[in-house]
Motif scaffolding. Structure first.
Motif, PDB file in Angstrom:
ATOM      1  N   GLY A   1       6.425  -3.294   7.136  1.00 44.52           N
ATOM      2  CA  GLY A   1       6.368  -3.439   5.683  1.00 44.52           C
ATOM      3  C   GLY A   1       6.298  -2.095   4.977  1.00 44.52           C
ATOM      4  N   TYR A   2       5.508  -1.180   5.507  1.00 44.35           N
ATOM      5  CA  TYR A   2       5.389   0.155   4.934  1.00 44.35           C
ATOM      6  C   TYR A   2       6.727   0.888   5.008  1.00 44.35           C
ATOM      7  CZ  TYR A   2       3.000   4.589   3.839  1.00 44.35           C
ATOM      8  OH  TYR A   2       2.595   5.765   3.250  1.00 44.35           O
ATOM      9  N   ALA A   3       7.425   0.737   6.143  1.00 42.57           N
ATOM     10  CA  ALA A   3       8.726   1.386   6.317  1.00 42.57           C
ATOM     11  C   ALA A   3       9.769   0.830   5.360  1.00 42.57           C
ATOM     12  CB  ALA A   3       9.200   1.233   7.768  1.00 42.57           C
ATOM     13  N   VAL A   4       9.632  -0.445   4.988  1.00 50.66           N
ATOM     14  CA  VAL A   4      10.544  -1.039   4.007  1.00 50.66           C
ATOM     15  C   VAL A   4      10.490  -0.240   2.706  1.00 50.66           C
ATOM     16  CG1 VAL A   4      10.871  -3.030   2.485  1.00 50.66           C
ATOM     17  CG2 VAL A   4      10.566  -3.383   4.943  1.00 50.66           C
ATOM     18  N   ALA A   5       9.284   0.115   2.290  1.00 55.80           N
ATOM     19  CA  ALA A   5       9.103   0.804   1.018  1.00 55.80           C
ATOM     20  C   ALA A   5       9.399   2.298   1.096  1.00 55.80           C
ATOM     21  CB  ALA A   5       7.679   0.588   0.501  1.00 55.80           C
ATOM     22  N   THR A   6       9.078   2.927   2.217  1.00 59.00           N
ATOM     23  CA  THR A   6       9.136   4.386   2.287  1.00 59.00           C
ATOM     24  C   THR A   6      10.217   4.926   3.220  1.00 59.00           C
ATOM     25  OG1 THR A   6       7.557   4.527   4.120  1.00 59.00           O
ATOM     26  CG2 THR A   6       6.647   4.470   1.879  1.00 59.00           C
ATOM     27  N   GLY A   7      10.694   4.090   4.147  1.00 59.14           N
ATOM     28  CA  GLY A   7      11.626   4.585   5.153  1.00 59.14           C
ATOM     29  C   GLY A   7      10.967   5.514   6.138  1.00 59.14           C
ATOM     30  N   SER A   8       9.629   5.405   6.262  1.00 56.96           N
ATOM     31  CA  SER A   8       8.895   6.298   7.160  1.00 56.96           C
ATOM     32  C   SER A   8       7.683   5.589   7.742  1.00 56.96           C
ATOM     33  CB  SER A   8       8.440   7.553   6.405  1.00 56.96           C
ATOM     34  OG  SER A   8       7.514   7.206   5.379  1.00 56.96           O
TER      35      SER A   8
ATOM     36  N   ALA B   1      11.883  -6.573  -1.977  1.00 55.16           N
ATOM     37  CA  ALA B   1      10.627  -6.875  -1.288  1.00 55.16           C
ATOM     38  C   ALA B   1      10.623  -8.291  -0.739  1.00 55.16           C
ATOM     39  CB  ALA B   1       9.455  -6.668  -2.245  1.00 55.16           C
ATOM     40  N   VAL B   2      11.051  -9.248  -1.552  1.00 57.05           N
ATOM     41  CA  VAL B   2      11.079 -10.651  -1.105  1.00 57.05           C
ATOM     42  C   VAL B   2      12.057 -10.832   0.052  1.00 57.05           C
ATOM     43  CG1 VAL B   2      11.733 -12.997  -1.765  1.00 57.05           C
ATOM     44  CG2 VAL B   2      10.334 -11.611  -3.309  1.00 57.05           C
ATOM     45  N   ALA B   3      13.242 -10.239  -0.056  1.00 61.08           N
ATOM     46  CA  ALA B   3      14.233 -10.352   1.018  1.00 61.08           C
ATOM     47  C   ALA B   3      13.707  -9.729   2.312  1.00 61.08           C
ATOM     48  CB  ALA B   3      15.542  -9.680   0.600  1.00 61.08           C
ATOM     49  N   SER B   4      13.012  -8.611   2.170  1.00 60.82           N
ATOM     50  CA  SER B   4      12.484  -7.923   3.347  1.00 60.82           C
ATOM     51  C   SER B   4      11.366  -8.713   4.015  1.00 60.82           C
ATOM     52  CB  SER B   4      11.973  -6.528   2.947  1.00 60.82           C
ATOM     53  OG  SER B   4      13.017  -5.732   2.430  1.00 60.82           O
ATOM     54  N   ILE B   5      10.453  -9.236   3.224  1.00 55.15           N
ATOM     55  CA  ILE B   5       9.354 -10.032   3.785  1.00 55.15           C
ATOM     56  C   ILE B   5       9.906 -11.290   4.439  1.00 55.15           C
ATOM     57  CG2 ILE B   5       7.313 -11.398   3.219  1.00 55.15           C
ATOM     58  CD1 ILE B   5       6.812  -8.393   3.293  1.00 55.15           C
ATOM     59  N   LEU B   6      10.921 -11.894   3.822  1.00 59.34           N
ATOM     60  CA  LEU B   6      11.550 -13.064   4.426  1.00 59.34           C
ATOM     61  C   LEU B   6      12.171 -12.710   5.778  1.00 59.34           C
ATOM     62  CD1 LEU B   6      12.428 -16.012   4.256  1.00 59.34           C
ATOM     63  CD2 LEU B   6      14.464 -15.277   3.000  1.00 59.34           C
ATOM     64  N   ALA B   7      12.839 -11.560   5.855  1.00 57.91           N
ATOM     65  CA  ALA B   7      13.445 -11.128   7.120  1.00 57.91           C
ATOM     66  C   ALA B   7      12.383 -10.884   8.180  1.00 57.91           C
ATOM     67  CB  ALA B   7      14.267  -9.858   6.894  1.00 57.91           C
ATOM     68  N   ILE B   8      11.262 -10.268   7.785  1.00 60.34           N
ATOM     69  CA  ILE B   8      10.170 -10.030   8.732  1.00 60.34           C
ATOM     70  C   ILE B   8       9.591 -11.356   9.215  1.00 60.34           C
ATOM     71  CG2 ILE B   8       7.854  -9.060   8.976  1.00 60.34           C
ATOM     72  CD1 ILE B   8       8.727  -6.897   6.920  1.00 60.34           C
ATOM     73  N   ALA B   9       9.442 -12.325   8.294  1.00 57.23           N
ATOM     74  CA  ALA B   9       8.929 -13.643   8.662  1.00 57.23           C
ATOM     75  C   ALA B   9       9.857 -14.340   9.656  1.00 57.23           C
ATOM     76  CB  ALA B   9       8.760 -14.504   7.417  1.00 57.23           C
ATOM     77  N   VAL B  10      11.161 -14.282   9.397  1.00 60.44           N
ATOM     78  CA  VAL B  10      12.129 -14.908  10.299  1.00 60.44           C
ATOM     79  C   VAL B  10      12.108 -14.208  11.664  1.00 60.44           C
ATOM     80  CG1 VAL B  10      14.584 -15.336  10.705  1.00 60.44           C
ATOM     81  CG2 VAL B  10      13.594 -15.761   8.446  1.00 60.44           C
ATOM     82  N   GLY B  11      11.967 -12.877  11.651  1.00 60.05           N
ATOM     83  CA  GLY B  11      11.876 -12.151  12.907  1.00 60.05           C
ATOM     84  C   GLY B  11      10.654 -12.559  13.706  1.00 60.05           C
ATOM     85  N   ALA B  12       9.530 -12.738  13.024  1.00 66.54           N
ATOM     86  CA  ALA B  12       8.316 -13.189  13.701  1.00 66.54           C
ATOM     87  C   ALA B  12       8.509 -14.590  14.275  1.00 66.54           C
ATOM     88  CB  ALA B  12       7.142 -13.177  12.723  1.00 66.54           C
ATOM     89  N   GLY B  13       9.136 -15.459  13.498  1.00 71.21           N
ATOM     90  CA  GLY B  13       9.410 -16.810  13.984  1.00 71.21           C
ATOM     91  C   GLY B  13      10.348 -16.804  15.165  1.00 71.21           C
TER      92      GLY B  13
ATOM     93  N   GLU C   1       2.000  -4.916 -12.799  1.00 74.89           N
ATOM     94  CA  GLU C   1       2.030  -4.114 -14.012  1.00 74.89           C
ATOM     95  C   GLU C   1       3.299  -3.286 -14.100  1.00 74.89           C
ATOM     96  OE1 GLU C   1      -1.204  -1.427 -15.025  1.00 74.89           O
ATOM     97  OE2 GLU C   1      -2.569  -3.086 -14.696  1.00 74.89           O
ATOM     98  N   ARG C   2       3.685  -2.715 -12.952  1.00 78.91           N
ATOM     99  CA  ARG C   2       4.844  -1.816 -12.903  1.00 78.91           C
ATOM    100  C   ARG C   2       6.110  -2.524 -13.346  1.00 78.91           C
ATOM    101  NH1 ARG C   2       6.493   2.837  -9.998  1.00 78.91           N
ATOM    102  NH2 ARG C   2       8.672   2.778  -9.371  1.00 78.91           N
TER     103      ARG C   2
ATOM    104  N   VAL D   1       0.821  -1.217   0.000  1.00 76.51           N
ATOM    105  CA  VAL D   1       0.000   0.000   0.000  1.00 76.51           C
ATOM    106  C   VAL D   1       0.855   1.267   0.000  1.00 76.51           C
ATOM    107  CG1 VAL D   1      -1.870  -1.169   1.229  1.00 76.51           C
ATOM    108  CG2 VAL D   1      -0.227   0.225   2.515  1.00 76.51           C
ATOM    109  N   ALA D   2       2.134   1.128   0.286  1.00 73.93           N
ATOM    110  CA  ALA D   2       3.028   2.292   0.319  1.00 73.93           C
ATOM    111  C   ALA D   2       3.084   2.953  -1.056  1.00 73.93           C
ATOM    112  CB  ALA D   2       4.427   1.870   0.758  1.00 73.93           C
ATOM    113  N   PRO D   3       3.128   4.285  -1.097  1.00 75.32           N
ATOM    114  CA  PRO D   3       3.163   4.978  -2.393  1.00 75.32           C
ATOM    115  C   PRO D   3       4.465   4.784  -3.159  1.00 75.32           C
ATOM    116  CG  PRO D   3       3.476   6.532  -0.584  1.00 75.32           C
ATOM    117  CD  PRO D   3       3.107   5.222   0.040  1.00 75.32           C
ATOM    118  N   THR D   4       5.523   4.399  -2.448  1.00 77.05           N
ATOM    119  CA  THR D   4       6.816   4.148  -3.082  1.00 77.05           C
ATOM    120  C   THR D   4       7.062   2.652  -3.144  1.00 77.05           C
ATOM    121  OG1 THR D   4       7.689   6.208  -2.172  1.00 77.05           O
ATOM    122  CG2 THR D   4       9.295   4.606  -2.988  1.00 77.05           C
TER     123      THR D   4
END
Length: 314
Positions: A168-175, A57-69, A310-311, A47-50
């Motif tokens: 996840g939002y911060a991954v894309a925007t840094g904010s 994205a895949v590396a970041s989601i994987l890191a978040i998943a491992v952190g949750a685990g 699409e992008r 949903v992030a505009p950036t």
């Protein structure tokens, strides 16, 4: 009790007799919880505009998943003593004697470090700091402190489970912006009715373990009232992303329909107070609440995911 001595005598079998394999270590990660974390974090990223490159994205989601685990493993390490007392949790790897508590502790700490380090390298320092704070809050604030000390454990501790879309939002925007905080608020308000519905049915388990869940401290009727109140706050909050332009028409339809289902089931829990029908109503709400959250964030993933495809021409 010191950390060194915590859970030393949890296992029913002797040190050196542990029979852990990949499946047992995977179970330590609480995979069902992890899957919801992955999905909500992905929604926050999309949903992030950036937009970020798919590899990042895949590396970041994987890191978040491992952190949750990792947080799940550390939670199971600390809670092994009370897990052994509850029918719902006594077969988890540590109380079942399949994993040495010290190995679980090392496993969780190692994964935490790797997850935060990976996210810092793949995305940015803010996202990594938020992930580190999420792990700390879940383990130190919720698991070690709130869970055994107050019936508001789920309410306050729910902040940890609500942070993944912000990460996840911060991954894309840094904010961190209002958009990501709205997603945080939805999960935060969703958490009490979700867990208290289960607590109504499992209150005996929690009583044996000495956990001050709402039904055990304030009573079942008070718990039913608070479930209804939180749900009535949740339903319009769940529609807010559409009003804010985060979600589109698909999201609006899903949020309204699923919200109506949540409200109906919460009202049933409030009205049906005795016998097996009351337990059935509570478990139906518990199950539907998982579907509710999944549907809301799935609608966001679908709407924003198509734009990303699409992008990048994927």
């Amino acid at each position: 009790m010191s950390i060194a001595s915590h859970n030393e005598s949890v296992s029913p079998i002797g040190v050196g007799d542990y029979a852990a394999g990949p499946a047992e270590y995977f179970a330590l990660l609480k995979p069902r919880v992890m899957s919801l974390v992955i999905w909500t974090a992905l929604a926050g990223l999309l949903v992030a505009p950036t937009h970020v490159h798919p590899v990042i994205a895949v590396a970041s989601i994987l890191a978040i998943a491992v952190g949750a685990g990792a947080a799940g493993a550390l939670n199971m390490w600390w809670d092994a003593d009370i897990d052994a007392l509850m029918a719902r949790t006594r077969l988890r790897p540590i109380p079942a004697g399949l994993i040495d508590p010290r190995e679980a502790l090392f496993f969780g700490l190692t994964l935490s470090f790797l997850a935060v380090l990976t996210l810092a390298a793949a995305a940015n320092l803010l996202a990594a700091a938020l992930l580190a704070f999420t792990i700390f809050f879940y383990v130190a604030i919720y698991t070690m402190w709130l869970k055994r000390s107050t019936p508001q454990n789920i309410v306050i501790g729910g902040a940890a489970g609500a942070l993944p879309p912000v990460v996840g939002y911060a991954v894309a925007t840094g904010s961190v912006t209002l958009d990501s905080l709205i997603l945080f608020a939805i999960i935060f308000v969703w958490t009490p009715p979700h867990f208290w519905a289960l607590a109504l049915v499992k209150s005996g388990d929690y009583a044996r373990a000495g956990i001050p869940m709402m039904p055990n401290v304030k009573g079942a009727d008070r718990t039913r009232l608070e479930i209804l109140i939180y749900t009535l706050v949740l339903v319009p909050l769940g529609i807010l992303p559409w009003r804010m332009g985060i979600g589109g028409d698909l999201y609006a339809a899903v949020a309204i329909a699923a919200g109506a289902g949540m409200a109906f089931m919460a009202m049933r829990v409030f009205r049906i107070r005795e016998g097996s029908r009351a337990s059935k109503a509570a478990m139906q709400l518990f199950a539907f609440s998982i579907l509710y959250l999944f549907l809301l964030f799935s609608a966001l993933v679908v709407e924003h995911g198509f734009g990303l495809i699409e992008r990048f021409g994927l």
